[in-house]
Scaffold this active site. Structure first.
Site, PDB file in Angstrom:
ATOM      1  N   ASN A 101       0.851  -1.195   0.000  1.00 38.79           N
ATOM      2  CA  ASN A 101       0.000   0.000   0.000  1.00 38.79           C
ATOM      3  C   ASN A 101       0.885   1.243   0.000  1.00 38.79           C
ATOM      4  O   ASN A 101       2.112   1.139  -0.004  1.00 38.79           O
ATOM      5  CB  ASN A 101      -0.936  -0.029   1.209  1.00 38.79           C
ATOM      6  CG  ASN A 101      -0.171  -0.145   2.507  1.00 38.79           C
ATOM      7  OD1 ASN A 101       0.576   0.747   2.881  1.00 38.79           O
ATOM      8  ND2 ASN A 101      -0.315  -1.281   3.180  1.00 38.79           N
TER       9      ASN A 101
ATOM     10  N   ASP B  36      -4.317  -6.497   4.773  1.00 41.92           N
ATOM     11  CA  ASP B  36      -5.394  -7.308   5.342  1.00 41.92           C
ATOM     12  C   ASP B  36      -5.480  -8.673   4.664  1.00 41.92           C
ATOM     13  O   ASP B  36      -6.028  -9.615   5.218  1.00 41.92           O
ATOM     14  CB  ASP B  36      -6.735  -6.577   5.175  1.00 41.92           C
ATOM     15  CG  ASP B  36      -6.768  -5.315   6.019  1.00 41.92           C
ATOM     16  OD1 ASP B  36      -6.105  -5.300   7.068  1.00 41.92           O
ATOM     17  OD2 ASP B  36      -7.435  -4.342   5.621  1.00 41.92           O
TER      18      ASP B  36
ATOM     19  N   LYS C  93       8.639 -17.082 -10.966  1.00 41.30           N
ATOM     20  CA  LYS C  93       7.955 -15.904 -11.506  1.00 41.30           C
ATOM     21  C   LYS C  93       6.745 -16.332 -12.350  1.00 41.30           C
ATOM     22  O   LYS C  93       6.881 -17.221 -13.210  1.00 41.30           O
ATOM     23  CB  LYS C  93       8.951 -15.104 -12.353  1.00 41.30           C
ATOM     24  CG  LYS C  93       8.410 -13.787 -12.815  1.00 41.30           C
ATOM     25  CD  LYS C  93       9.442 -13.051 -13.664  1.00 41.30           C
ATOM     26  CE  LYS C  93       8.794 -11.840 -14.291  1.00 41.30           C
ATOM     27  NZ  LYS C  93       9.538 -11.330 -15.421  1.00 41.30           N
TER      28      LYS C  93
ATOM     29  N   PHE D 134      -4.341   3.075  14.972  1.00 50.42           N
ATOM     30  CA  PHE D 134      -4.610   4.081  13.943  1.00 50.42           C
ATOM     31  C   PHE D 134      -5.760   3.599  13.068  1.00 50.42           C
ATOM     32  O   PHE D 134      -5.927   2.392  12.892  1.00 50.42           O
ATOM     33  CB  PHE D 134      -3.368   4.309  13.065  1.00 50.42           C
ATOM     34  CG  PHE D 134      -2.461   5.385  13.590  1.00 50.42           C
ATOM     35  CD1 PHE D 134      -1.794   5.223  14.779  1.00 50.42           C
ATOM     36  CD2 PHE D 134      -2.305   6.574  12.879  1.00 50.42           C
ATOM     37  CE1 PHE D 134      -0.968   6.226  15.270  1.00 50.42           C
ATOM     38  CE2 PHE D 134      -1.482   7.581  13.355  1.00 50.42           C
ATOM     39  CZ  PHE D 134      -0.814   7.408  14.556  1.00 50.42           C
TER      40      PHE D 134
ATOM     41  N   LYS E  69     -13.395   0.305  15.228  1.00 54.87           N
ATOM     42  CA  LYS E  69     -12.087  -0.362  15.392  1.00 54.87           C
ATOM     43  C   LYS E  69     -11.597  -0.262  16.836  1.00 54.87           C
ATOM     44  O   LYS E  69     -11.032  -1.206  17.379  1.00 54.87           O
ATOM     45  CB  LYS E  69     -11.046   0.267  14.449  1.00 54.87           C
ATOM     46  CG  LYS E  69     -11.213  -0.171  13.009  1.00 54.87           C
ATOM     47  CD  LYS E  69     -10.257   0.534  12.070  1.00 54.87           C
ATOM     48  CE  LYS E  69     -10.671   0.277  10.626  1.00 54.87           C
ATOM     49  NZ  LYS E  69      -9.950   1.073   9.661  1.00 54.87           N
TER      50      LYS E  69
ATOM     51  N   LYS F  81     -10.921  -3.748  18.616  1.00 54.67           N
ATOM     52  CA  LYS F  81      -9.511  -4.076  18.866  1.00 54.67           C
ATOM     53  C   LYS F  81      -9.107  -3.762  20.305  1.00 54.67           C
ATOM     54  O   LYS F  81      -7.925  -3.811  20.653  1.00 54.67           O
ATOM     55  CB  LYS F  81      -8.615  -3.337  17.863  1.00 54.67           C
ATOM     56  CG  LYS F  81      -8.977  -3.676  16.401  1.00 54.67           C
ATOM     57  CD  LYS F  81      -7.979  -3.154  15.391  1.00 54.67           C
ATOM     58  CE  LYS F  81      -8.508  -3.336  13.981  1.00 54.67           C
ATOM     59  NZ  LYS F  81      -7.492  -3.609  12.978  1.00 54.67           N
TER      60      LYS F  81
END
Ligand code: CTP
Length: 394
Positions: free
Chosen positions: A208, A277, A287, A320, A334, A338
């Protein structure tokens, strides 16, 4: 970093004197007000005008011949200095400081000032290792001076050895460390930062846009505030922060393993990392070759590290929430799921937060309180997050 701080930069006569120009620039970039004092020998290496032009302040050289009568006198300078950094510090100036000799402006100033003192030696290895220099350095340390070790490498005399001026970024880091309050002393903080990479085949991966900047700033600022910091980081292009323990990881699984390995000994966990995730069900051995028009990748969920954490020792856990929509609602969900003490919510997306130097965050606490923070530099955001460690109940 140095907002409203007065730094006196003492430059002495060594070949590394030219590097003090760049050091001055770095101090100023971090908002310090810098005053330069040069010895007469330093002026043989670099013209005072260069320092004057960059610092926009008068450069001080000779006690009895100050051309500008409106300029601050050395005793005033001694009083207004928050810290004095001597870079480069020659064997000669170290010997003078160690023996209280005051025969020019810099040495007189050093005797008069009660500010913190950071000495950055640079000289030939033989001079540095000479027992007389070592005794002088010890004497400075015994008198409350902070003395850096010179770096190893090629010296001006073309010998390879220990005697190079320490890295300028390191001098800036130490200066900031010495100036900072140590309100997090005794706290052990584990921080995760950056993106994870999930391998598709030996040359490709899923990741990301996280740059790791926020997590690295939190690690740096926490260290400066006296905390003992462990940083577990995914791949980033950032420089390793000084004086912290850095553990590099690649994937979400690696990060989980290292968090579990290190959790028992810490008081606070701050999970800034942008953990993938999903990961490929399996990483292809070779490959993957381009054949069909479409390629389907089969993905499986990674373990949620925050959910795996067992707060056996009652650690404070800060998470976060990087969101593109319904920021507060998603972050609150969250926080609950969490079992966090606090969550830092921020809006992410194109040109927002990822890789930028500023961010606008919202703090949401376990008791439901919401605190909207203004748009701030990430370094300030780091400070604001860390302030919570001092006020949050476990
Ligand atoms: N996190 C984690 N382990 C994961 C995923 C996320 O520990 N496998 C942590 C992050 O470090 C962050 C918090 O959980 O502190 C929220 O991460 P975020 O990516 O915003 O949310 P997710 O829980 O992954 O949910 P979603 O991607 O659906 O928004």
């Amino acid at each position: 970093m140095f907002h409203k701080k007065n730094i006196v930069l003492g430059v002495t006569g060594g070949i590394a004197a030219y590097k003090a120009l760049e050091l001055l620039r770095l101090f100023q970039k971090n908002r310090a007000n810098v005053f330069v004092i040069m010895t007469k020998n330093a002026c043989e290496f670099v013209a005072p005008l260069s320092f004057e032009a960059l610092s926009k302040n008068c450069v001080y050289i000779d006690t009895f011949n100050q051309k500008d009568s409106n300029s601050i006198k050395h005793i005033e300078l001694a009083q207004l200095a928050d810290i004095v950094v001597i870079a480069p510090a020659t064997a000669n100036i170290i010997a003078k400081f160690a023996h209280g000799i005051a025969d020019d402006l810099l040495t007189t100033f050093m005797l008069a000032t009660k500010s913190k003192k950071l000495i950055c030696p640079a000289m030939n290895e033989g001079m540095y290792e000479n027992s007389i220099t070592q005794k002088n350095i010890q004497s400075l340390k015994d008198n409350g001076f902070y003395v850096l070790n010179p770096d190893k490498g090629e010296l001006a005399c073309q010998d390879i050895g220990r005697g190079r001026l320490p890295e300028l970024d390191y001098i800036v880091h130490k200066t900031a460390y010495l100036l900072n309050k140590k309100d997090l002393k005794g706290k052990k903080i584990l921080i995760t930062a950056g993106p994870t990479q999930e391998a598709i085949d030996p040359v490709r991966f899923i990741t990301n846009h996280s740059s790791g900047k926020t997590g690295y700033f939190i690690a740096e600022v926490a260290q400066r505030r006296g905390a003992d910091v462990t940083l577990i980081s995914g791949k980033t292009s950032l420089k390793k922060p000084y004086d912290i323990k850095l553990i590099n990881v690649i994937s979400a699984d690696d990060m989980l393993k290292e968090v579990l390995n290190n959790i028992a000994s810490v008081d606070v966990i701050i999970k800034v990392a942008a953990v993938a995730d999903y990961k490929p069900v399996k990483c292809a051995k070779n490959k993957i070759k381009k054949k069909e028009e479409k390629l389907n990748l089969s993905l499986t969920k990674t373990k949620d590290i925050l959910k795996e954490i067992d707060k056996k020792k009652g650690q404070l856990v800060i998470g976060f929430a990087a969101e593109t929509t319904e920021i507060k609602k998603n972050a609150q969900k969250k926080l609950k799921e969490k079992k966090l003490d606090m969550i830092v919510a921020n809006k992410v997306g194109k040109n927002l937060s990822f890789g930028t130097d500023e961010s606008k965050v919202t703090f949401i606490y376990k008791d439901g309180t919401i605190k909207e923070m203004p748009l701030m530099e990430k370094e300030k955001v780091a400070d604001a997050i860390l302030d919570n460690i001092l006020i949050l109940p476990k």
